[in-house]
Scaffold this active site. Structure first.
Site, PDB file in Angstrom:
ATOM      1  N   HIS A  19       0.846  -1.205   0.000  1.00 39.72           N
ATOM      2  CA  HIS A  19       0.000   0.000   0.000  1.00 39.72           C
ATOM      3  C   HIS A  19       0.878   1.252   0.000  1.00 39.72           C
ATOM      4  CE1 HIS A  19      -3.162  -2.682   2.139  1.00 39.72           C
ATOM      5  NE2 HIS A  19      -3.626  -2.427   0.924  1.00 39.72           N
ATOM      6  N   LYS A  43     -17.389  -6.590   7.402  1.00 44.49           N
ATOM      7  CA  LYS A  43     -16.128  -7.316   7.201  1.00 44.49           C
ATOM      8  C   LYS A  43     -15.454  -7.800   8.483  1.00 44.49           C
ATOM      9  CE  LYS A  43     -13.825  -6.734   2.837  1.00 44.49           C
ATOM     10  NZ  LYS A  43     -12.639  -6.186   2.200  1.00 44.49           N
ATOM     11  N   ARG A  92      -1.644  -6.136  -8.636  1.00 46.64           N
ATOM     12  CA  ARG A  92      -0.404  -6.861  -8.344  1.00 46.64           C
ATOM     13  C   ARG A  92      -0.139  -7.953  -9.373  1.00 46.64           C
ATOM     14  NH1 ARG A  92      -2.804  -8.159  -2.625  1.00 46.64           N
ATOM     15  NH2 ARG A  92      -4.470  -8.423  -4.119  1.00 46.64           N
ATOM     16  N   SER A 130      -3.041  -7.841   2.630  1.00 45.82           N
ATOM     17  CA  SER A 130      -3.353  -7.699   4.058  1.00 45.82           C
ATOM     18  C   SER A 130      -3.803  -9.040   4.629  1.00 45.82           C
ATOM     19  CB  SER A 130      -4.471  -6.674   4.258  1.00 45.82           C
ATOM     20  OG  SER A 130      -4.059  -5.412   3.806  1.00 45.82           O
TER      21      SER A 130
HETATM   22  O1  PNS Z   1      -8.830  -3.013  -0.162  1.00 44.88           O
HETATM   23  P1  PNS Z   1     -10.064  -3.586  -0.761  1.00 44.88           P
HETATM   24  O2  PNS Z   1     -10.850  -4.320   0.288  1.00 44.88           O
HETATM   25  O3  PNS Z   1      -9.777  -4.406  -1.987  1.00 44.88           O
HETATM   26  O4  PNS Z   1     -10.962  -2.340  -1.255  1.00 44.88           O
HETATM   27  C1  PNS Z   1     -12.206  -2.540  -1.845  1.00 44.88           C
HETATM   28  C2  PNS Z   1     -12.989  -1.212  -1.953  1.00 44.88           C
HETATM   29  C3  PNS Z   1     -13.066  -0.534  -0.603  1.00 44.88           C
HETATM   30  C4  PNS Z   1     -12.298  -0.301  -2.913  1.00 44.88           C
HETATM   31  C5  PNS Z   1     -14.401  -1.578  -2.490  1.00 44.88           C
HETATM   32  O5  PNS Z   1     -14.947  -2.594  -1.717  1.00 44.88           O
HETATM   33  C6  PNS Z   1     -15.335  -0.383  -2.482  1.00 44.88           C
HETATM   34  O6  PNS Z   1     -15.198   0.525  -3.273  1.00 44.88           O
HETATM   35  N1  PNS Z   1     -16.305  -0.390  -1.537  1.00 44.88           N
HETATM   36  C7  PNS Z   1     -17.228   0.706  -1.325  1.00 44.88           C
HETATM   37  C8  PNS Z   1     -18.630   0.363  -1.790  1.00 44.88           C
HETATM   38  C9  PNS Z   1     -18.752   0.537  -3.284  1.00 44.88           C
HETATM   39  O7  PNS Z   1     -18.529   1.593  -3.829  1.00 44.88           O
HETATM   40  N2  PNS Z   1     -19.106  -0.581  -3.939  1.00 44.88           N
HETATM   41  C10 PNS Z   1     -19.215  -0.618  -5.385  1.00 44.88           C
HETATM   42  C11 PNS Z   1     -17.841  -0.863  -6.012  1.00 44.88           C
HETATM   43  S1  PNS Z   1     -17.990  -1.077  -7.727  1.00 44.88           S
END
Ligand code: PNS
Length: 188
Positions: A19, A43, A92, A130
């Site tokens: 990150h 989560k 990645r 993570s």
């Molecule tokens: O680090 P992560 O868990 O891969 O991040 C995922 C994240 C937070 C970017 C994604 O879950 C997200 O954007 N969540 C917010 C809700 C949302 O906008 N959902 C629609 C995504 S297309």
């Protein structure tokens, strides 16, 4: 000239060197970068939102144009609220691509004016996540060089507390299923 602000959304549970690598790269191409931690009660994270924020703030204190924030709801709504024009995400390996593409296209459908920018972290972090950091640490492996020192210390503290809790319960004659520790209850 118009300044370009981007958000870097994620769970960051915990934040890793991968990150940090991406934050550094993002800080070089955007005028402003907001690391946006998703508040996602479903989560059941290892670290509280406040802890993750503190760790990320400490990790990014050396970057003048990087700040840390938290959000809930849709990422695109948050981006709009803070007047960001781009969403930064890391890729990645090829395996990330499908999920990231899906998310980027959905975000574009929801908010056509917002662009998703993908960046690759350094190869040495291409296997790092993570989830693996949590798992390795929980099973007694070293997470040195995978996370910043301050994060390593916090992860260790969490795991020590959880193990103490588990041992206490065991001596009290409880079966693992009766315990409340997330280290036994939840697959990390
Ligand atoms: O680090 P992560 O868990 O891969 O991040 C995922 C994240 C937070 C970017 C994604 O879950 C997200 O954007 N969540 C917010 C809700 C949302 O906008 N959902 C629609 C995504 S297309």
């Amino acid at each position: 000239m118009k300044r370009i602000k981007a958000i870097y959304p994620g769970s960051f549970d915990p934040p890793t060197n991968g990150h940090l690598d991406l934050i550094e790269r993002g800080s070089k191409i955007f005028d402003e970068l907001v690391v946006a931690i998703l508040r996602n009660p479903e989560k059941d994270p290892l670290f509280s939102l406040a802890d993750r924020r503190k760790m990320l703030e400490a990790m990014t204190s050396g970057f003048d144009n990087v700040s840390v924030d938290t959000f809930d709801g849709l990422t695109v709504d948050y981006a709009l609220r803070v007047e960001a024009r781009a969403i930064l995400r890391g890729i990645r390996a090829l395996s990330d691509y499908e999920y990231e593409l899906q998310m980027a296209l959905m975000n574009r459908k929801l908010q056509p004016g917002l662009e998703t920018v993908f960046m690759m972290p350094a190869e040495k972090y291409s296997y790092l996540s993570s989830r693996l950091v949590r798992e390795v640490a929980q099973l007694g492996g070293s997470i040195e060089c995978l996370v910043p020192d301050l994060v390593e210390q916090k992860v260790r503290e969490k795991i020590d507390v959880a193990h103490k809790f588990a041992n206490r319960e065991q001596s009290a004659g409880k079966t693992p299923s009766e315990g409340k520790s997330k280290f036994r209850k939840k697959k990390l």
